[in-house]
Enzyme design. Sequence first.
Site, PDB file in Angstrom:
ATOM      1  N   LYS A 135       0.835  -1.206   0.000  1.00  0.00           N
ATOM      2  CA  LYS A 135       0.000   0.000   0.000  1.00  0.00           C
ATOM      3  C   LYS A 135       0.868   1.253   0.000  1.00  0.00           C
ATOM      4  O   LYS A 135       0.665   2.166  -0.813  1.00  0.00           O
ATOM      5  CB  LYS A 135      -0.923   0.006   1.224  1.00  0.00           C
ATOM      6  N   ASP A 153      -6.471   1.103   0.957  1.00  0.00           N
ATOM      7  CA  ASP A 153      -6.555   1.365   2.395  1.00  0.00           C
ATOM      8  C   ASP A 153      -7.928   0.898   2.884  1.00  0.00           C
ATOM      9  O   ASP A 153      -8.669   0.232   2.160  1.00  0.00           O
ATOM     10  CB  ASP A 153      -6.310   2.851   2.690  1.00  0.00           C
TER      11      ASP A 153
END
Length: 265
Positions: A135, A153
């Site tokens: 991420k 997220d």
Amino acid sequence: MVARSAKRFAAETPIGRKRRARKMARVLADTHPDAHAELDFTTPLELAVATILSAQTTDVRVNTVTPELFQRYRSAADYAAADRTALETLLKPTGFFRAKTDSLIKLGQALLDRHDGVLPATLDELVALPGIGRKTANVILGNAFGVPGITVDTHFRRLTNRFGWVSEDDPVKIEFLVADLIEKRDWTMLSHRVIFHGRRVCHARKPACGACTLATMCPSYGTGPTEAAAAAKLLKGPRARELAVAAGIDPALVPAAAVVAPEAP
């Protein structure tokens, strides 16, 4: 209401899902023209540090800490040689400050050892660094290096499932599934727009379904209130009244208190 909405999409084909996802992505682009990375930074290293610090806290809180941090620690060498106690004190407001301090010191050391102190610009090299997962790497690639990346997220995971784009909890699987739906050139901005939508409209506990520009395309429509007045009260952010207008409802229904920058992590 949710069941009826979901039923409409029960027989959706893969190509139908792709077309719907791309249409929703276009609507999100119109809905959130201000979407951007909400962490403040001026260099790739600063973005990497800020993203590491953003774990389990808000971007707003990180942005209150980073001005002094970036003034005192300007390079990988500065982080590698940092006094642990001083750095922990500076990072304490972000939470989990001991672990974050450890990550930043190790990141600085790894950059010196492996990359001459320069943050690399490839996914494989980034994820091999301390404190940087997939991420974080996609955030860095998309926003510091202009390399398209999908940032999964908590908001992105929740919304892509609600949208019926995926039925999956694993972030890596979600990333690849969405990558197959949306054109690569749009990945970075799609991430920002979905995150903005999650913070401002499609909240975790009570989404503003009746004030959502995606209502007619969303199988989860009805998860939150569908009546305009109730939904309008759930809109958040500096453009809350503009979001109401975009959804075709009276902006006067949005309370003044909603027109503030959201701080949801």
